[in-house]
Structures are given as C-alpha cells and as structure tokens.
Design an enzyme around this catalytic site. Sequence first.
Site, mmCIF file in Angstrom:
data_model
loop_
_atom_site.group_PDB
_atom_site.id
_atom_site.type_symbol
_atom_site.label_atom_id
_atom_site.label_comp_id
_atom_site.label_asym_id
_atom_site.label_seq_id
_atom_site.Cartn_x
_atom_site.Cartn_y
_atom_site.Cartn_z
ATOM 1 N N LYS A 120 0.844 -1.203 -0.086
ATOM 2 C CA LYS A 120 -0.010 -0.164 -0.026
ATOM 3 C C LYS A 120 0.980 1.213 -0.030
ATOM 4 O O LYS A 120 0.430 2.214 -0.264
ATOM 5 C CB LYS A 120 -0.888 -0.045 1.073
ATOM 6 N N ASN A 121 1.958 0.995 0.618
ATOM 7 C CA ASN A 121 2.716 2.327 0.619
ATOM 8 C C ASN A 121 3.548 2.819 -0.513
ATOM 9 O O ASN A 121 3.899 3.879 -0.622
ATOM 10 C CB ASN A 121 4.106 2.115 1.590
ATOM 11 N N ARG A 156 -2.365 9.595 6.180
ATOM 12 C CA ARG A 156 -1.548 10.941 5.865
ATOM 13 C C ARG A 156 -1.404 11.335 4.359
ATOM 14 O O ARG A 156 -0.868 12.106 4.038
ATOM 15 C CB ARG A 156 -0.155 10.513 6.263
ATOM 16 N N CYS A 181 -6.184 17.504 14.240
ATOM 17 C CA CYS A 181 -5.964 18.609 14.593
ATOM 18 C C CYS A 181 -4.502 18.948 14.040
ATOM 19 O O CYS A 181 -3.566 18.229 14.173
ATOM 20 C CB CYS A 181 -5.880 18.872 16.122
#
Length: 215
Positions: free
Chosen positions: A22-23, A94, A118
């Site tokens: 996946k990376n 990310r 956040c």
Amino acid sequence: MEAYKIKGGKPVNGSLKGIGTKNIASKVVVASLLTDEKVTLLNVPNILEIQILKDMLVPLGVDIQHDTDKNMMNICAKNINSHKVLFPDSGSNRIPILMIAPLLHRFKKAVVPVLGGCYLGDRKVDFHVQATREAGAKIIGTEEGYEAEVDKFKPINIRLPYPSMGATETCLFLSVLTEGTSIIENASHEPEILETITFLRSLGAIIYIHPNRRI
C-alpha cells in the site's frame, strides 16, 4: 496470551502470490495527478486505504477504474476540476498532505483536510510545510486543514531534518514539474521512495539518486 505450537519435520512447499504494498500503491496513485495521461497500475492491493484514496479523488473529477478481481487500476486526471479535497475520514491516513503538491501544480492553490483531527496534534507535517514553502508557495494551517497557493514554483534546495519518507515524496512531487534542478538532502531511500521515483521517471522526470541520501 494466545500461543502457537508448531510441530515440524515435514517439507514446506506451495506457492504464494505477493500483493503490492500500500505504501507504494497509494503514493503512485497520488503521483498520477501530475499527468494528463492515462496511468495503468498493476498488482494494486484491494485494501481500505486504496478505497479511501478513490473516495477522495473521484469527487475531484479524477477518472478511476479499479478492477479488484485483476488488481488493476486505470487513472486519468485530465479532467480534474477542483483544488479542494473534502473528506471527513481523512484523519485515518496521511495521504491528503501529499496531494498539496499535485494540486498546486494543477491549480496554483490547494486545500486539504487536517490529519488526525488537529494540525497542532501529534501527526506533525512540519517537513511537508517547509518543503512547500521552499518551492515558493504560501501555506497555512487552519482548524479544518491546510491551505496553500503559489504564483510561480522555484527549484527547491532542502536538507530534511530527518529522512522522512512522506516529506521526501512531497519534495519529489513539488520538483518534477518545476523548471530547474531541485536538490533534496538527507532524503529517504526506502524501497517505496525508489519505486515512486521509478514511476516518476516513467512519466519523463529526470531524477538522480546518490548514495549519501541526496536526490
């Protein structure tokens, strides 16, 4: 604790088909936004992160055809029509921060959702922000995410404080469509980076890798 008891003494044999990581797959999908040409990816893993990525890109006008039976994906970003990535569950990965560079190249501006709840939280993206500014863009963090804009890109000459894989990818995405030579020092040389570079080279980018973590 659960335990496994293994009794050996018998030959082990059989076959196993490896699934794409996946990376690599997710980063190459993002890199596909840098071209108007159709991109075909093979051995794409049928996992949640790939589905999340599709859910972010399709609303932007990116054409994605994913054959999960054949683990094949066709991507064409020619008709991408928005610089705003709006996806409420983006904190689960990310990827959005990596989309800033391709969207800046496309629209001269980018808006991506916040990571992990956040922008002042634990999942820091300082290196990505530093690289984006080094490329000539303005970028600010808000409670909703990150907003960036650029008038003209400039080559970057940056030494990463840490050989971050994600920050190296951002530097690559910022550099490949920018006129001039960019230099990334203390870059990550992970297999995922090398494969992403291979993909970018297939699109026409000229990238040299040096053994001292210099790209």
